[in-house]
Design a protein around this motif. Structure first.
Motif, PDB file in Angstrom:
ATOM      1  N   ASP A  77       0.831  -1.209   0.000  1.00  0.00           N
ATOM      2  CA  ASP A  77       0.000   0.000   0.000  1.00  0.00           C
ATOM      3  C   ASP A  77       0.866   1.261   0.000  1.00  0.00           C
ATOM      4  N   LEU A  78       1.974   1.218   0.713  1.00  0.00           N
ATOM      5  CA  LEU A  78       2.878   2.373   0.732  1.00  0.00           C
ATOM      6  C   LEU A  78       3.497   2.604  -0.642  1.00  0.00           C
ATOM      7  N   MET A  79       3.890   1.523  -1.309  1.00  0.00           N
ATOM      8  CA  MET A  79       4.566   1.662  -2.596  1.00  0.00           C
ATOM      9  C   MET A  79       3.616   2.092  -3.697  1.00  0.00           C
ATOM     10  N   ARG A  80       2.317   1.768  -3.565  1.00  0.00           N
ATOM     11  CA  ARG A  80       1.363   2.183  -4.601  1.00  0.00           C
ATOM     12  C   ARG A  80       0.611   3.451  -4.219  1.00  0.00           C
ATOM     13  N   GLY A  81       0.960   4.004  -3.048  1.00  0.00           N
ATOM     14  CA  GLY A  81       0.369   5.273  -2.656  1.00  0.00           C
ATOM     15  C   GLY A  81      -1.009   5.181  -2.056  1.00  0.00           C
ATOM     16  N   ALA A  82      -1.437   3.977  -1.672  1.00  0.00           N
ATOM     17  CA  ALA A  82      -2.767   3.821  -1.072  1.00  0.00           C
ATOM     18  C   ALA A  82      -2.793   4.326   0.361  1.00  0.00           C
ATOM     19  N   VAL A  83      -1.647   4.298   1.022  1.00  0.00           N
ATOM     20  CA  VAL A  83      -1.510   4.889   2.358  1.00  0.00           C
ATOM     21  C   VAL A  83      -0.247   5.742   2.352  1.00  0.00           C
ATOM     22  N   THR A  84      -0.139   6.632   3.308  1.00  0.00           N
ATOM     23  CA  THR A  84       1.019   7.512   3.379  1.00  0.00           C
ATOM     24  C   THR A  84       1.784   7.277   4.679  1.00  0.00           C
ATOM     25  N   TRP A  85       3.013   7.735   4.704  1.00  0.00           N
ATOM     26  CA  TRP A  85       3.836   7.626   5.901  1.00  0.00           C
ATOM     27  C   TRP A  85       3.327   8.607   6.956  1.00  0.00           C
ATOM     28  N   HIS A  86       3.582   8.284   8.217  1.00  0.00           N
ATOM     29  CA  HIS A  86       3.224   9.207   9.291  1.00  0.00           C
ATOM     30  C   HIS A  86       4.109  10.448   9.224  1.00  0.00           C
ATOM     31  N   ASP A  87       3.572  11.566   9.670  1.00  0.00           N
ATOM     32  CA  ASP A  87       4.356  12.805   9.689  1.00  0.00           C
ATOM     33  C   ASP A  87       5.527  12.709  10.655  1.00  0.00           C
TER      34      ASP A  87
END
Length: 286
Positions: A77-87
Motif C-alpha cells: 500500500d505504501l509503494m502504490r500510494g494507497a496509504v502515506t507515511w506518518h508525519d
C-alpha cells in the motif's frame, strides 16, 4: 577479501572465484532458475505488474533483514500510494521509508548501473538514507573521521579511506560486468558494500538494491520479477550475516560460502518470482 587493483587482475580474480569447487554448478542453477521464470506465461504481457509486486516483496524482505518489520500488505500500500507515511515516523518507518525508496529506484537504474555505477550508487544511497543522515552525507562515501556503526556483528567498519578505495573497486567491478558471470558480480558488489560500509548509514539497503539492479541489468533476470532479497532471508538473518562474516575472512572457503549463499538466494528469489507470476496469471494481483 578486497577486489584487485587493475582491470585485468579484477577479471582474473572474479573468474577464479567463479571456478571454485561447486561454483560453476551453483551459477548454472541460478541462471536456469531465472530462465525458467522468464518464460512464465504471465510474463508474456504482464511483466510490469509482476515486476512491481517483486519490488514490493523485495522491499519487505530487505526491511526484514535490517530489522524493520512491516507486513507485505502495508509495504504494498505504501509503494502504490494507497496509504502515506506518518508525519512523525517511528524508527521502523524511518528505515522502511529508505528501503522502499531504494528498491523502487532500482526500476530506473537499468540504463546506468553498469555504465555509470557511481551515479547509480549515489542515487541509491540518497534514496536509502534520506531522513536518516544529514543532507550533506547523502549520495557520497564517508569522509575521513566519519564512521559507520552498521553490521557490527561482522566486525568494525574499516577506516573511511579504505572504504572509499573499496567502493571504487566495486565501481570497476560493475563496469566490467558484461564480461563476467553476473551472479558473482552481484554477490561481490553486495558483500563489498556491506563489509566496507562506505556510507555512514544505509549500506545494507544499498547493497541489496545494487544486487537486484545488477541481476536485472546484467540480463540474468531481465524481467525484474525475481526477488533476491527474499532469497537472502530464506534462512533468516543469522544465515545472511553468517555468509557475510565468512566473506570477511577473505579466504577461498569463506568467499565461496558467500557466493554459494547468493546463488542459492537467486534460485529462491526466482521461485518467489514464479509465485508472483502465478498470482498475476490467476488475477490475484492487479
Amino acid at each position: 577479501m578486497t577486489l584487485s587493483d587493475s582491470p585485468a587482475q579484477l577479471t582474473s580474480a572474479v573468474n577464479a572465484l567463479a571456478s571454485l569447487p561447486g561454483m560453476p554448478e551453483k551459477i548454472d542453477a541460478a541462471r536456469q532458475a531465472c530462465t525458467q521464470l522468464r518464460w512464465h506465461n504471465a510474463l508474456r504481457r504482464r511483466i510490469p505488474e509482476a515486476a512491481a509486486e517483486s519490488r514490493v516483496r523485495g522491499a519487505w524482505a530487505s526491511g526484514e533483514l535490517d530489522g524493520a518489520r512491516l507486513s507485505v500488505d502495508i509495504v504494498r500500500d505504501l509503494m502504490r500510494g494507497a496509504v502515506t507515511w506518518h508525519d512523525d515516523p517511528d524508527p521502523v518507518e524511518q528505515v522502511m521509508r529508505g528501503v522502499v525508496a531504494a528498491t523502487a529506484e532500482t526500476e530506473r537504474l537499468r540504463p546506468v548501473v553498469l555504465t555509470a555505477p557511481m551515479q547509480a550508487l549515489a542515487r541509491l544511497h540518497t534514496a536509502a538514507a534520506a531522513g536518516l543522515v544529514p543532507d550533506d552525507e547523502l549520495g557520497r562515501p564517508r569522509r575521513d573521521g566519519e564512521d559507520c556503526r552498521e553490521f557490527v556483528e561482522i566486525g568494525p567498519a574499516p577506516p573511511a579511506t579504505e572504504a572509499r578505495e573499496r567502493l571504487l573497486r566495486v565501481v570497476e567491478l560493475l563496469a566490467s560486468a558484461s564480461t563476467l558471470p553476473v551472479p558473482v558480480v552481484a554477490a561481490l558488489a553486495h558483500a563489498e558494500i556491506v563489509t566496507a560500509r562506505p556510507f555512514t548509514r544505509g549500506n545494507g539497503v544499498v547493497a541489496r538494491a545494487v544486487e537486484r539492479a545488477v541481476i536485472q541489468a546484467g540480463g540474468l533476470d531481465p524481467t525484474g520479477v525475481a526477488v533476491p532479497e527474499a532469497g537472502h532471508g530464506t534462512g533468516g538473518g543469522p544465515a545472511y550475516l553468517g555468509g557475510l562474516t565468512a566473506y570477511t575472512r577473505g579466504d577461498a572457503a569463506g568467499v565461496g560460502l558467500w557466493l554459494t549463499h547468493c546463488c542459492d538466494a537467486i534460485v529462491a528469489g526466482a521461485a518467489e518470482g514464479e509465485v508472483i507470476a502465478d498470482a498475476v496469471l490467476a488475477g490475484r494481483r492487479t
